[in-house]
Every structure is written in structure tokens, then in C-alpha cells.
Scaffold this active site. Structure first.
Site, PDB file in Angstrom:
ATOM      1  N   ASP A 141       0.819  -1.211   0.000  1.00  0.00           N
ATOM      2  CA  ASP A 141       0.000   0.000   0.000  1.00  0.00           C
ATOM      3  C   ASP A 141       0.857   1.267   0.000  1.00  0.00           C
ATOM      4  O   ASP A 141       1.750   1.430   0.842  1.00  0.00           O
ATOM      5  CB  ASP A 141      -0.929   0.010   1.225  1.00  0.00           C
ATOM      6  N   ARG A 180     -10.509  -0.073   5.156  1.00  0.00           N
ATOM      7  CA  ARG A 180      -9.062  -0.146   5.398  1.00  0.00           C
ATOM      8  C   ARG A 180      -8.552   1.064   6.160  1.00  0.00           C
ATOM      9  O   ARG A 180      -8.811   2.203   5.787  1.00  0.00           O
ATOM     10  CB  ARG A 180      -8.289  -0.264   4.081  1.00  0.00           C
TER      11      ARG A 180
HETATM   12  C1  SIN Z   1      -5.970  -3.482  -0.675  1.00  0.00           C
HETATM   13  O1  SIN Z   1      -5.152  -3.578  -1.558  1.00  0.00           O
HETATM   14  O2  SIN Z   1      -5.769  -2.805   0.325  1.00  0.00           O
HETATM   15  C2  SIN Z   1      -7.308  -4.200  -0.815  1.00  0.00           C
HETATM   16  C3  SIN Z   1      -7.197  -5.676  -0.685  1.00  0.00           C
HETATM   17  C4  SIN Z   1      -8.534  -6.356  -0.814  1.00  0.00           C
HETATM   18  O3  SIN Z   1      -9.545  -5.696  -1.086  1.00  0.00           O
HETATM   19  O4  SIN Z   1      -8.568  -7.571  -0.636  1.00  0.00           O
END
Ligand code: SIN
Length: 288
Positions: free
Chosen positions: A106, A276
């Protein structure tokens, strides 16, 4: 299986990943349980913490134990929670790409890349929608001594431009439900060591990924591409992966400096919503 008084830690695969059973994150957790979780995070790279029932405030409060929740650029956040992004694929969306659907760490293009991320399942498809993880410490360990020696003083340019720049994926994409605003700032470049040393563990991690690592310092993209491709491909060989299967109440926590991940887009016709929190990190140090 590793058992202790508070929680159970069940390794998920040979290279990385563990499931945590019996933790209640809604009220804390207490210091001893938090220490076990944090140590497991450093040991296993990614944790799937099962059976949680959390408000956005409780998810943020848990993350705050690890570091400051980071207001991320480019991606729209929840109205009342500027530190939480909602990753949504609607049931009627038919796209080749989903958010997170390329191998990445990320926001690795930030000068201080996030230390960790925490993803909580809010709504899940009946099947599919797993997330794959690769261990970048094992990816480094698996290289020959010659390759390790060559990489140890090298630096790599990371940039968000393939995703968030004016001609990047999201500038062209139909993924309105994610709320990404691509812009010129997405083209910015930062330099990181290719081999990062993780302060908490001393582990060496290959700090590259398929989408944000665009070239080596003092090299062109064309010159860099074959070596970046080799390193990324060997990092995502099956033996170096684990697969997180989501269940209601699951919360994943990963070390963003020692893993890369990939959201699997195999659930057309069903809605998936994840929240997230991205946790701030420090500029990375290489081998001294
Ligand atoms: C992300 O890359 O943070 C998302 C991962 C996901 O949606 O499984």
C-alpha cells in the site's frame, strides 16, 4: 498451532500468514494480548484475526496501538472517518480491475511508506474475493548470495503514476465506487532502498512490487524492467504465498514493509465492502 492464555495463533502457510483466534479487539486489547498480536505480525507478516465486531472507532483505536492512522492521498474516505477508506465492488460492477487488483504494497510511493494496513470485512460475497499475500523477506532470503550482494546498495524509484497519475489506471477506470481522484501529484517519484531492514526484527525485505516500483536509481525503465520482473515473479511463486479467505467478522493486519498483496476479482454479481485503515510508517533504511 501455538496456544497461549489469551489467543491462539495458527500458521496458514509455510512462507507467511497466521490466523488469530480468540482475540477481542473491541475493548482494547490488553497489553499482553496486544504484544502477542504485534509479535505475531512481525513473525508471520500477515494476520487474519477472526470473529471481530468493530465500529469504525474501534478499528481505528486498535490500529492506533501500532501507529498513527494515515490519511491516504487520492482515495475518498468515509465522511466521518478521514483515516478509513471503503473498498467497494458493487454487485452490478463488471470490471477487469478491482482496487488492489495488482501486486502491491500500500502506497509504497510515499517517502515514509505505511508500516501496516488493517482491512476489515463489512460485506462479503458468498465465495471468492480472497486476498493473496507474498513474503518479501522470504523473497530476499531465497535469492542467491550474488544477487543479494548486488542489490544491497541499490535504490529503487517508486511512483503512484501507473495507478493515480493523469494517464494511470484510475484516471481511465470505471471504478466509481472506490472514489479515486487521479491527479498530477500521482506522478511524483521517491527513492527507497531495494533491500529494506525492518527496525523491529532486523529482517531484510525486498522493497519492490509490480505496480509502484518503476525503475532502479540511475537506470531507465527499460533497463530496469527485466530485473524488476524477475524479482517480482520469484516473490510471487506459489511457495512464497498465502491466501486469506474472508469470513464475516474477519480483520486482516499486514506488515506493509515485508509483504505485497493482491485482491482477487472473482465474484462478479456480488457486493464486497471492506474498510481499510493504513498505518503510518518511517522512511526505510537499507543495509548499513
Ligand atoms: C488493498 O489492496 O488494500 C485491498 C485488498 C482487498 O480488497 O482484498
Amino acid at each position: 498451532m501455538i496456544k497461549n492464555s489469551a489467543i491462539e495463533i495458527r500458521p496458514l502457510a509455510g512462507a507467511l500468514g497466521a490466523e488469530i483466534i480468540g482475540a477481542d479487539l473491541s475493548n482494547g486489547p490488553d497489553d499482553a494480548t496486544f504484544e502477542q498480536i504485534f509479535t505475531a505480525l512481525m513473525d508471520y507478516g500477515v494476520l487474519m484475526i477472526r470473529d471481530q465486531d468493530l465500529t469504525p472507532e474501534q478499528q481505528k483505536a486498535f490500529c492506533q496501538r501500532i501507529g498513527d492512522p494515515l490519511p491516504v492521498p487520492f482515495v475518498k474516505t468515509l465522511d466521518d472517518h478521514p483515516e478509513i477508506i471503503a473498498i467497494i465492488k458493487e454487485a452490478d460492477e463488471r470490471t477487469e480491475m478491482v482496487f488492489g487488483g495488482t501486486w502491491h504494497a500500500d502506497f509504497s510511493f510515499l517517502a515514509a511508506p505505511p508500516k501496516a494496513s488493517c482491512l476489515y470485512a463489512r460485506e462479503l460475497p458468498s465465495h471468492g474475493g480472497d486476498t493473496l499475500f507474498a513474503s518479501m523477506t522470504k523473497a530476499y532470503d531465497n535469492l542467491s548470495h550474488g544477487m543479494q550482494a548486488m542489490l544491497q546498495d541499490m535504490k529503487v524509484v517508486h511512483s503512484g503514476r501507473r495507478s493515480y497519475g493523469p494517464v494511470g489506471t484510475f484516471a481511465k477506470s470505471q471504478l466509481d465506487s472506490i472514489g479515486v481522484t487521479a491527479s498530477k501529484e500521482g506522478d511524483a517519484e521517491v527513492l527507497h532502498p531495494v533491500v529494506a531492514v525492518i527496525p523491529e526484527s532486523g529482517k531484510r525485505s525486498l522493497f519492490i512490487n509490480d505496480i509502484y516500483a518503476i525503475r532502479f536509481e540511475n537506470m531507465t525503465e527499460e533497463e530496469s524492467a527485466p530485473l524488476l520482473k524477475f524479482l517480482c515473479e520469484q516473490a510471487r511463486c506459489p511457495e512464497n504465498l498465502c491466501r486469506l479467505d474472508w469470513q464475516p467478522g474477519s480483520l486482516a493486519l499486514w506488515d506493509n514493509r515485508t509483504t505485497m498483496h493482491y485482491a482477487v476479482n472473482d465474484y462478479d454479481g456480488q457486493r464486497r465492502e471492506m474498510h481499510r485503515v493504513t498505518i503510518a510508517g518511517e522512511p526505510l533504511q537499507g543495509i548499513q
